[in-house]
Design an enzyme around this catalytic site. Structure first.
Site, mmCIF file in Angstrom:
data_model
loop_
_atom_site.group_PDB
_atom_site.id
_atom_site.type_symbol
_atom_site.label_atom_id
_atom_site.label_comp_id
_atom_site.label_asym_id
_atom_site.label_seq_id
_atom_site.Cartn_x
_atom_site.Cartn_y
_atom_site.Cartn_z
ATOM 1 N N ASP A 265 -21.563 -46.508 9.571
ATOM 2 C CA ASP A 265 -21.222 -47.749 10.441
ATOM 3 C C ASP A 265 -21.899 -48.049 12.049
ATOM 4 O O ASP A 265 -22.345 -47.749 13.241
ATOM 5 C CB ASP A 265 -19.724 -46.176 11.695
ATOM 6 C CG ASP A 265 -19.320 -46.786 13.100
ATOM 7 O OD1 ASP A 265 -18.673 -47.751 13.079
ATOM 8 O OD2 ASP A 265 -18.533 -45.181 13.930
ATOM 9 N N LYS A 272 -22.552 -51.171 17.818
ATOM 10 C CA LYS A 272 -23.143 -50.149 18.750
ATOM 11 C C LYS A 272 -24.551 -50.277 19.497
ATOM 12 O O LYS A 272 -25.233 -51.115 18.484
ATOM 13 C CB LYS A 272 -23.188 -49.139 17.207
ATOM 14 C CG LYS A 272 -21.952 -47.967 17.516
ATOM 15 C CD LYS A 272 -21.934 -47.357 16.226
ATOM 16 C CE LYS A 272 -21.657 -46.404 15.631
ATOM 17 N NZ LYS A 272 -20.140 -45.468 17.335
ATOM 18 N N ASP A 283 -22.024 -41.178 9.010
ATOM 19 C CA ASP A 283 -20.004 -41.412 9.411
ATOM 20 C C ASP A 283 -19.651 -40.985 8.424
ATOM 21 O O ASP A 283 -17.775 -41.535 8.054
ATOM 22 C CB ASP A 283 -19.926 -42.578 9.863
ATOM 23 C CG ASP A 283 -19.115 -42.457 11.074
ATOM 24 O OD1 ASP A 283 -18.402 -41.582 11.598
ATOM 25 O OD2 ASP A 283 -17.977 -43.708 10.879
ATOM 26 N N ASP A 342 -15.169 -50.238 16.448
ATOM 27 C CA ASP A 342 -15.708 -49.146 16.697
ATOM 28 C C ASP A 342 -15.391 -47.428 16.791
ATOM 29 O O ASP A 342 -15.208 -47.110 16.391
ATOM 30 C CB ASP A 342 -17.213 -48.969 17.672
ATOM 31 C CG ASP A 342 -17.995 -48.423 17.497
ATOM 32 O OD1 ASP A 342 -18.268 -47.736 16.383
ATOM 33 O OD2 ASP A 342 -18.670 -48.110 18.242
ATOM 34 N N ARG A 346 -10.197 -44.228 12.254
ATOM 35 C CA ARG A 346 -9.233 -44.004 12.725
ATOM 36 C C ARG A 346 -7.931 -44.584 11.689
ATOM 37 O O ARG A 346 -7.103 -44.808 11.401
ATOM 38 C CB ARG A 346 -7.817 -44.022 14.561
ATOM 39 C CG ARG A 346 -8.275 -45.462 15.127
ATOM 40 C CD ARG A 346 -8.221 -44.692 16.887
ATOM 41 N NE ARG A 346 -9.701 -44.359 16.795
ATOM 42 C CZ ARG A 346 -10.427 -44.272 18.133
ATOM 43 N NH1 ARG A 346 -9.210 -44.709 19.020
ATOM 44 N NH2 ARG A 346 -11.187 -43.524 18.329
HETATM 45 N N1 BES Z 1 -17.856 -42.539 14.198
HETATM 46 C C1 BES Z 1 -18.105 -42.873 15.628
HETATM 47 C C2 BES Z 1 -17.847 -41.174 16.018
HETATM 48 C C3 BES Z 1 -18.888 -40.299 15.989
HETATM 49 C C4 BES Z 1 -19.977 -40.681 17.781
HETATM 50 C C5 BES Z 1 -19.302 -39.634 15.225
HETATM 51 C C6 BES Z 1 -20.951 -40.065 17.707
HETATM 52 C C7 BES Z 1 -20.621 -38.997 15.462
HETATM 53 C C8 BES Z 1 -21.614 -39.262 16.840
HETATM 54 C C9 BES Z 1 -16.997 -42.897 15.462
HETATM 55 O O1 BES Z 1 -15.946 -44.608 14.592
HETATM 56 C C10 BES Z 1 -16.503 -44.680 16.992
HETATM 57 O O2 BES Z 1 -17.787 -45.227 16.892
HETATM 58 N N2 BES Z 1 -15.930 -43.829 18.196
HETATM 59 C C11 BES Z 1 -15.888 -44.649 19.119
HETATM 60 C C12 BES Z 1 -14.820 -44.728 19.824
HETATM 61 C C13 BES Z 1 -14.682 -45.655 20.772
HETATM 62 C C14 BES Z 1 -14.812 -46.940 19.931
HETATM 63 C C15 BES Z 1 -12.936 -45.574 20.655
HETATM 64 C C16 BES Z 1 -16.912 -43.890 20.080
HETATM 65 O O3 BES Z 1 -16.453 -42.510 19.953
HETATM 66 O O4 BES Z 1 -17.472 -44.034 20.413
HETATM 67 ZN ZN ZN Z 2 -17.337 -44.088 12.310
HETATM 68 MN MN MN Z 3 -17.202 -46.310 15.086
#
Ligand code: BES
Ligand code: ZN
Ligand code: MN
Length: 493
Positions: A265, A272, A283, A342, A346
């Site tokens: 991811d 990121k 992920d 990101d 979902r």
């Molecule tokens: N895979 C990430 C979530 C994640 C973050 C997993 C840290 C393990 C450690 C997910 O896809 C993501 O990037 N989520 C974002 C959502 C936001 C953009 C609303 C997040 O948590 O920052």
């Molecule tokens: Zn993710």
């Molecule tokens: Mn993500």
């Protein structure tokens, strides 16, 4: 040689082993069954206890070097003052197995005086987990510098059906976790969506399960515009894999396990930051957990129907990638405005939840490394548990507790839904910083149609960025234990 683990009803005094590990509670006394072993060591164990050099504190160890026969080394491992539990035994056994690996004993016997069946299950699981590693991509040292890997563990336990059954369950969960952890530890260029197809086919062949594999074209035919928009930026074929274990009556509604499988991811166009981005190879631990659970359920031949569904792809920025502001349509017809690329997990899960409906689930549980916000809220010690049906949530919480993968309930209140309303589509894929894990779960709920559903946010618990002593840095095995426990509990009813 592959790893082997067996159960023995021998008495500890009769054991001939390069290492006998003994798990002891806090402020231990010398168990009468260990007197001969202590005598062979000149009374060193008893003295260490009376001198309070060894106190049995959790994770405390003390090594005794014996002779050339019998117990050639003895390792005491403390399990602390908590009441005896599967998780406590597992932790101590993992410490012992890791110690055996550091010394290079090759084999180990392990015992816990007065172990009940649940403790035996913990010992089997912990010993196997503590011997796990992923050496595939590293050059091994020369033979004479090498320490032998722990390849044989013998658990000493009572000669009862309950103990044999618990031991088998511990071994099955360990094997499931080994599959999950291996997939997790594989870098993103080694574990691809195709790897999930290969591993799925192996599991299906081993246990006589039905497997269904969808690629981009099949997903287009299913109108999975939500999942597909995440895969839009990668040339890699996205994969949906469904495994069906039919252990129950043909008309029995199945438990459906669903996993997020992002092999990497990057965040996509909403890229990121570079520091620590490499951890995003994990992920896919939700999907890995589903695969591991299906392996364990197949091994145990649980008399219940279970379906495992994973969705796998890689979230990449590119000229073809989905971008903020785009609107996509999921397979249930709902439209989604992409605010942040990101928030991709979902989007993948949305179409998996719609797909799950065709199996007529008795209960569907998804696991996903879904939000960084759950790490802020619960840290690394609790899985975030979301669900609208209290009985289903309670069932999952109980299973997680028994499995030593504890969860904590999170609210799914309608009030938070305001945050994911869109001006141009039915939904937005993010709801801002506030309550980020809750709005993510509420987004998923929009794709659940009439079946009981529980969502597990495992972003803080599926892997560890530090060595925890009993678990090395890397994948933890969560949520395999929880999934298998749910299936076992239902199979018992
Ligand atoms: N895979 C990430 C979530 C994640 C973050 C997993 C840290 C393990 C450690 C997910 O896809 C993501 O990037 N989520 C974002 C959502 C936001 C953009 C609303 C997040 O948590 O920052
Ligand atoms: Zn993710
Ligand atoms: Mn993500």
């Amino acid at each position: 040689m592959p790893f082997a683990i067996q159960l023995s009803h021998a008495s500890p005094a009769a054991v001939d082993s390069p290492l006998l590990s003994i798990v002891m509670p806090q402020d231990p006394t010398l168990d009468p069954a260990l007197r001969d072993i202590d005598t062979a060591l000149g009374g060193a164990i008893a003295r260490s206890i009376t001198r309070r050099d060894f106190r049995g504190m959790r994770d405390e160890t003390m090594l005794f070097v014996g002779g050339d026969t019998g117990a050639q080394r003895v390792l005491l491992v403390g399990r602390g003052s908590a009441p005896l539990s599967r998780a406590g035994a597992r932790r101590a056994a993992a410490i012992a197995a890791r110690q055996a690996g550091k010394i290079g004993t090759g084999a180990m016997h392990i015992m816990l005086p007065d172990a009940d069946a649940d403790a035996i299950e913990g010992l089997a699981l912990g010993a196997a987990a503590g011997s796990w590693s992923y050496p595939d991509l590293q050059t091994q040292p020369a033979e004479r510098e090498r320490r032998a890997r722990l390849e044989s563990v013998t658990v000493l336990g009572a000669d009862t059906d309950a103990v044999r059954e618990a031991f088998a369950a511990g071994v099955a969960v360990a094997e499931g976790q080994a599959i999950a952890k291996r997939l997790g530890q594989m870098p993103g260029n080694v574990c691809t969506p195709e790897t999930f197809v290969e591993v799925g086919r192996e599991i299906a062949a081993r246990h006589g399960m039905t497997i269904t594999v969808l690629g981009r074209a099949e997903m287009e035919a299913e109108h999975m515009g939500s999942f597909l928009c995440v895969a839009q930026g990668t040339p890699e074929e996205p994969r949906l894999v469904a495994l069906e274990h039919r252990g129950g009556a043909p008309d029995q509604q199945p438990v459906v396990l669903i996993g997020k499988g992002l092999c990497f991811d990057t965040g996509g166009i909403s890229i990121k930051p570079a520091p620590e981005m490499e951890w995003m190879k994990f992920d896919m631990m939700g999907a890995a957990g589903v695969m591991g659970a299906m392996e364990a359920i197949g091994r145990l031949k649980l008399p219940i129907n279970v379906v495992g569904i994973i969705g796998s792809t890689t979230n990449m920025p590119s000229g073809t990638a989905v971008k903020p502001g785009d609107v996509v349509r999921a397979s249930n017809g709902k439209t989604i405005e992409i605010i942040n690329t990101d928030a991709e997990g979902r989007l993948v899960l949305a179409d998996l939840l719609v797909f799950a409906k065709r199996f007529n689930p008795a209960l569907a549980i998804d696991a996903a490394t879904l939000t960084g916000a759950i790490v802020i809220g619960l840290g690394h010690n609790a899985v975030g548990v979301f669900g609208a049906q209290q009985s289903a949530v309670d069932e999952v919480l109980a299973a997680g507790k028994a499995a030593g993968e504890p969860g904590w309930p999170m609210p799914l209140w309608d009030e938070y839904k305001e945050q994911i309303k869109s001006d141009v589509a039915d939904l937005k894929n993010t709801g801002g910083r506030a309550a980020g894990s809750i709005t993510a779960a509420l987004f998923l709920q929009e794709f659940v149609d009439g079946y009981p559903w529980v969502h597990l946010d495992i972003a803080g618990t599926a892997y560890s960025q530090t060595d925890l002593g009993w678990i090395p840095k890397g994948p933890t095995g969560t949520p395999v234990g929880t999934f298998v426990e749910i299936a076992r509990a239902r199979a018992r009813q």
